[in-house]
Write a protein that holds these residues in place. Structure first.
Motif, PDB file in Angstrom:
ATOM      1  N   PRO A  10       4.716   6.560   4.912  1.00 26.45           N
ATOM      2  CA  PRO A  10       4.089   6.001   6.117  1.00 26.45           C
ATOM      3  C   PRO A  10       2.571   5.967   6.024  1.00 26.45           C
ATOM      4  CG  PRO A  10       5.832   7.534   6.731  1.00 26.45           C
ATOM      5  CD  PRO A  10       5.606   7.689   5.264  1.00 26.45           C
ATOM      6  N   GLU A  11       1.978   6.991   5.411  1.00 32.23           N
ATOM      7  CA  GLU A  11       0.519   7.008   5.249  1.00 32.23           C
ATOM      8  C   GLU A  11       0.066   5.900   4.307  1.00 32.23           C
ATOM      9  OE1 GLU A  11      -0.435  11.754   5.946  1.00 32.23           O
ATOM     10  OE2 GLU A  11       0.143  11.055   3.957  1.00 32.23           O
ATOM     11  N   ARG A  12       0.881   5.604   3.287  1.00 39.11           N
ATOM     12  CA  ARG A  12       0.528   4.515   2.382  1.00 39.11           C
ATOM     13  C   ARG A  12       0.573   3.168   3.110  1.00 39.11           C
ATOM     14  NH1 ARG A  12       3.356   7.514  -1.890  1.00 39.11           N
ATOM     15  NH2 ARG A  12       5.238   6.278  -1.551  1.00 39.11           N
ATOM     16  N   TYR A  17      -2.416  -1.407   5.237  1.00 44.19           N
ATOM     17  CA  TYR A  17      -2.760  -2.217   6.403  1.00 44.19           C
ATOM     18  C   TYR A  17      -4.268  -2.221   6.632  1.00 44.19           C
ATOM     19  CZ  TYR A  17      -2.790  -3.933  11.216  1.00 44.19           C
ATOM     20  OH  TYR A  17      -3.032  -4.658  12.355  1.00 44.19           O
ATOM     21  N   LEU A  18      -4.894  -1.070   6.448  1.00 42.41           N
ATOM     22  CA  LEU A  18      -6.343  -0.977   6.644  1.00 42.41           C
ATOM     23  C   LEU A  18      -7.103  -1.808   5.620  1.00 42.41           C
ATOM     24  CD1 LEU A  18      -6.758   2.815   7.488  1.00 42.41           C
ATOM     25  CD2 LEU A  18      -7.074   0.876   9.042  1.00 42.41           C
ATOM     26  N   LEU A  19      -6.549  -1.948   4.411  1.00 43.81           N
ATOM     27  CA  LEU A  19      -7.231  -2.726   3.377  1.00 43.81           C
ATOM     28  C   LEU A  19      -7.407  -4.186   3.776  1.00 43.81           C
ATOM     29  CD1 LEU A  19      -5.653  -1.385   0.064  1.00 43.81           C
ATOM     30  CD2 LEU A  19      -7.863  -0.820   1.057  1.00 43.81           C
ATOM     31  N   ILE A  20      -6.477  -4.717   4.574  1.00 47.33           N
ATOM     32  CA  ILE A  20      -6.566  -6.112   4.981  1.00 47.33           C
ATOM     33  C   ILE A  20      -7.438  -6.284   6.213  1.00 47.33           C
ATOM     34  CG2 ILE A  20      -4.693  -6.454   6.660  1.00 47.33           C
ATOM     35  CD1 ILE A  20      -5.205  -8.517   3.457  1.00 47.33           C
ATOM     36  N   LYS A  21      -7.823  -5.148   6.832  1.00 51.94           N
ATOM     37  CA  LYS A  21      -8.605  -5.202   8.063  1.00 51.94           C
ATOM     38  C   LYS A  21     -10.084  -4.921   7.851  1.00 51.94           C
ATOM     39  CE  LYS A  21      -7.113  -5.332  11.799  1.00 51.94           C
ATOM     40  NZ  LYS A  21      -6.987  -6.484  12.718  1.00 51.94           N
ATOM     41  N   VAL A  22     -10.492  -4.668   6.611  1.00 51.02           N
ATOM     42  CA  VAL A  22     -11.891  -4.313   6.369  1.00 51.02           C
ATOM     43  C   VAL A  22     -12.784  -5.520   6.587  1.00 51.02           C
ATOM     44  CG1 VAL A  22     -11.315  -2.505   4.735  1.00 51.02           C
ATOM     45  CG2 VAL A  22     -11.709  -4.829   3.911  1.00 51.02           C
ATOM     46  N   PRO A  23     -14.081  -5.309   6.815  1.00 51.87           N
ATOM     47  CA  PRO A  23     -15.001  -6.436   7.062  1.00 51.87           C
ATOM     48  C   PRO A  23     -15.071  -7.381   5.874  1.00 51.87           C
ATOM     49  CG  PRO A  23     -16.000  -4.353   7.693  1.00 51.87           C
ATOM     50  CD  PRO A  23     -14.738  -4.016   6.964  1.00 51.87           C
ATOM     51  N   VAL A  40       1.873  -4.398  -4.877  1.00 52.04           N
ATOM     52  CA  VAL A  40       3.055  -5.256  -5.002  1.00 52.04           C
ATOM     53  C   VAL A  40       3.732  -5.035  -6.349  1.00 52.04           C
ATOM     54  CG1 VAL A  40       3.871  -7.640  -5.091  1.00 52.04           C
ATOM     55  CG2 VAL A  40       2.105  -7.003  -3.446  1.00 52.04           C
ATOM     56  N   CYS A  41       2.932  -4.805  -7.399  1.00 47.67           N
ATOM     57  CA  CYS A  41       3.465  -4.688  -8.762  1.00 47.67           C
ATOM     58  C   CYS A  41       3.811  -3.255  -9.154  1.00 47.67           C
ATOM     59  CB  CYS A  41       2.445  -5.241  -9.761  1.00 47.67           C
ATOM     60  SG  CYS A  41       2.029  -6.972  -9.502  1.00 47.67           S
ATOM     61  N   ASP A  42       3.535  -2.290  -8.277  1.00 43.46           N
ATOM     62  CA  ASP A  42       3.667  -0.872  -8.635  1.00 43.46           C
ATOM     63  C   ASP A  42       5.091  -0.385  -8.401  1.00 43.46           C
ATOM     64  OD1 ASP A  42       3.420   1.846  -9.050  1.00 43.46           O
ATOM     65  OD2 ASP A  42       1.460   1.978  -8.104  1.00 43.46           O
ATOM     66  N   SER A  43       5.789  -0.068  -9.474  1.00 47.43           N
ATOM     67  CA  SER A  43       7.176   0.398  -9.369  1.00 47.43           C
ATOM     68  C   SER A  43       7.283   1.793  -8.751  1.00 47.43           C
ATOM     69  CB  SER A  43       7.835   0.396 -10.755  1.00 47.43           C
ATOM     70  OG  SER A  43       7.121   1.253 -11.637  1.00 47.43           O
ATOM     71  N   HIS A  44       6.149   2.503  -8.625  1.00 50.67           N
ATOM     72  CA  HIS A  44       6.175   3.809  -7.974  1.00 50.67           C
ATOM     73  C   HIS A  44       6.377   3.676  -6.455  1.00 50.67           C
ATOM     74  CE1 HIS A  44       4.141   4.715 -11.789  1.00 50.67           C
ATOM     75  NE2 HIS A  44       4.586   5.934 -11.640  1.00 50.67           N
ATOM     76  N   PHE A  45       6.046   2.497  -5.905  1.00 52.99           N
ATOM     77  CA  PHE A  45       6.228   2.263  -4.485  1.00 52.99           C
ATOM     78  C   PHE A  45       7.676   1.848  -4.219  1.00 52.99           C
ATOM     79  CE2 PHE A  45       1.661   1.103  -2.949  1.00 52.99           C
ATOM     80  CZ  PHE A  45       1.191   2.290  -3.479  1.00 52.99           C
ATOM     81  N   PRO A  73       4.367   4.034  12.148  1.00 53.44           N
ATOM     82  CA  PRO A  73       4.504   3.755  10.715  1.00 53.44           C
ATOM     83  C   PRO A  73       5.857   4.172  10.171  1.00 53.44           C
ATOM     84  CG  PRO A  73       2.334   4.652  11.165  1.00 53.44           C
ATOM     85  CD  PRO A  73       3.102   4.749  12.448  1.00 53.44           C
ATOM     86  N   GLU A  74       6.386   5.314  10.644  1.00 54.70           N
ATOM     87  CA  GLU A  74       7.696   5.759  10.167  1.00 54.70           C
ATOM     88  C   GLU A  74       8.784   4.773  10.575  1.00 54.70           C
ATOM     89  OE1 GLU A  74       5.532   7.562  11.800  1.00 54.70           O
ATOM     90  OE2 GLU A  74       5.027   9.264  10.495  1.00 54.70           O
ATOM     91  N   GLN A  75       8.717   4.294  11.816  1.00 58.61           N
ATOM     92  CA  GLN A  75       9.711   3.325  12.281  1.00 58.61           C
ATOM     93  C   GLN A  75       9.562   1.988  11.557  1.00 58.61           C
ATOM     94  OE1 GLN A  75       8.623   3.469  16.415  1.00 58.61           O
ATOM     95  NE2 GLN A  75      10.331   4.832  16.959  1.00 58.61           N
ATOM     96  N   LEU A  76       8.309   1.593  11.316  1.00 56.01           N
ATOM     97  CA  LEU A  76       8.063   0.330  10.623  1.00 56.01           C
ATOM     98  C   LEU A  76       8.646   0.359   9.222  1.00 56.01           C
ATOM     99  CD1 LEU A  76       6.667  -2.444  10.534  1.00 56.01           C
ATOM    100  CD2 LEU A  76       4.620  -1.281   9.716  1.00 56.01           C
TER     101      LEU A  76
END
Length: 324
Positions: A10-12, A17-23, A40-45, A73-76
């Motif tokens: 959930p923290e990830r 999400y924050l990465l897409i919200k930066v200025p 997207v390409c990381d098999s660890h995720f 985040p947990e529900q999402l």
């Protein structure tokens, strides 16, 4: 971000999400696309996390933001459903499509090639020392340019290093580090140990990296014509099998540029493949590059098969075709 125990799933999600919200940055919309591409390409995720990053890149998170407004985040994480049969694109395909969506492919490529503190802490094969460790790491993830050069130089000077590359691992090396793959395969060709490795290359799924590798190999060594023909047939079949029209058009462009390179460099005897390539051009005549290849074939036909053209496509030509 992917180091075990550093962040929970959930923290990830929150971090992505924050990465897409930066200025916005001047000259480019956002500075952290490279992290999202790697996610997207990381098999660890998990697949849910990877699809979340994919949605952020392609739709700027429109769908996910709706869920986010009513879910924790947990529900999402539990609600994210990866479509059945969904295939995550390769890193090269992501770079090409994101360049179209966000309008700056070159900026993304520069960002992806720049070492970050996060990436270095998670995976720094240079800390292991020798070229052998770097070659092993090259099978798992893209290396930094300086690390790639270290391996390339070692392959040229250490005859035994390439022996650790099995045919089964050619695919991974080509997709993660095509520059290293070219040098390794050339070394095997010189040592007459390349048959199984080249067969693995010819049977690979169509991708920008596999085309670049075959293109460079044919320019540097005499590959068996039958093997090149198998790879061409595989390319044509991949184009025909693509379901997404935009993806199909992009693949057709790549194949056409690739085939023109082989024809102009006299790598293939166009008469042996004339019918197959002509049928391919006719089937995809809506694509500009296919029409151009068809005209080339007709020119060669009027010259009674005498291929008198010079020059060929470079890796940058193939990359530009992928962007169109």
């Amino acid at each position: 971000m992917r180091e075990p125990g550093t962040l929970s799933p959930p923290e990830r999600l929150c971090s992505l999400y924050l990465l897409i919200k930066v200025p916005k940055e001047e000259g480019w919309k956002y500075p952290f696309h490279s992290f999202l591409v790697e996610a997207v390409c990381d098999s660890h995720f998990s697949e849910q996390e990877r699809f979340f990053a994919y949605d952020l890149l392609h739709g700027q998170g429109v769908f996910m933001r709706k869920l986010w407004s009513i879910r924790t985040p947990e529900q999402l994480l539990q609600r994210i459903a990866v479509p059945q049969g969904f295939q995550f694109p390769s890193r090269a395909e992501l770079v090409g499509t994101i360049g179209l969506i966000w309008g700056s492919r070159q900026a993304l490529l520069r960002e992806l090639s720049r070492p970050s503190a996060t990436a270095k802490s998670l995976h720094d094969p240079a800390a292991d020392g020798g070229a052998e460790a770097l070659l092993t790491a090259a099978l798992e993830a893209p290396l930094l340019p300086a690390q790639q050069q270290t391996v390339v130089e070692a392959l040229a000077s250490q005859n035994g290093l390439v022996g650790s590359l099995s045919p089964e691992r050619v695919h991974a090396l080509v997709e993660h580090n095509p520059v290293i793959a070219v040098e390794a395969l050339l070394q095997l060709v010189r040592d007459r140990r390349a048959d199984a490795h080249l067969a693995a290359l010819a049977g690979m799924p169509l991708s920008l990296h596999s085309m670049e590798v075959v293109n460079r190999l044919t320019a540097a060594a005499d590959l068996p014509p039958a093997l090149v023909h198998v790879y061409i047939a595989n390319c044509i079949a991949s184009c025909q099998a693509a379901q997404d029209k935009n993806l199909q058009n992009r693949l057709v462009r790549l194949v056409c540029v690739f085939l023109q390179s082989l024809i102009r460099n006299r790598v293939i005897n166009v008469q042996e493949l004339f019918l197959e390539v002509q049928a391919f051009c006719i089937a995809f005549s809506r694509v500009r590059e296919a029409a151009g290849l068809f005209r080339l074939l007709k020119t060669l036909e009027t010259e009674l098969g005498g291929v008198s053209l010079a020059g060929g496509a470079s890796a940058s030509d193939l990359s530009e075709a992928a962007q169109l």
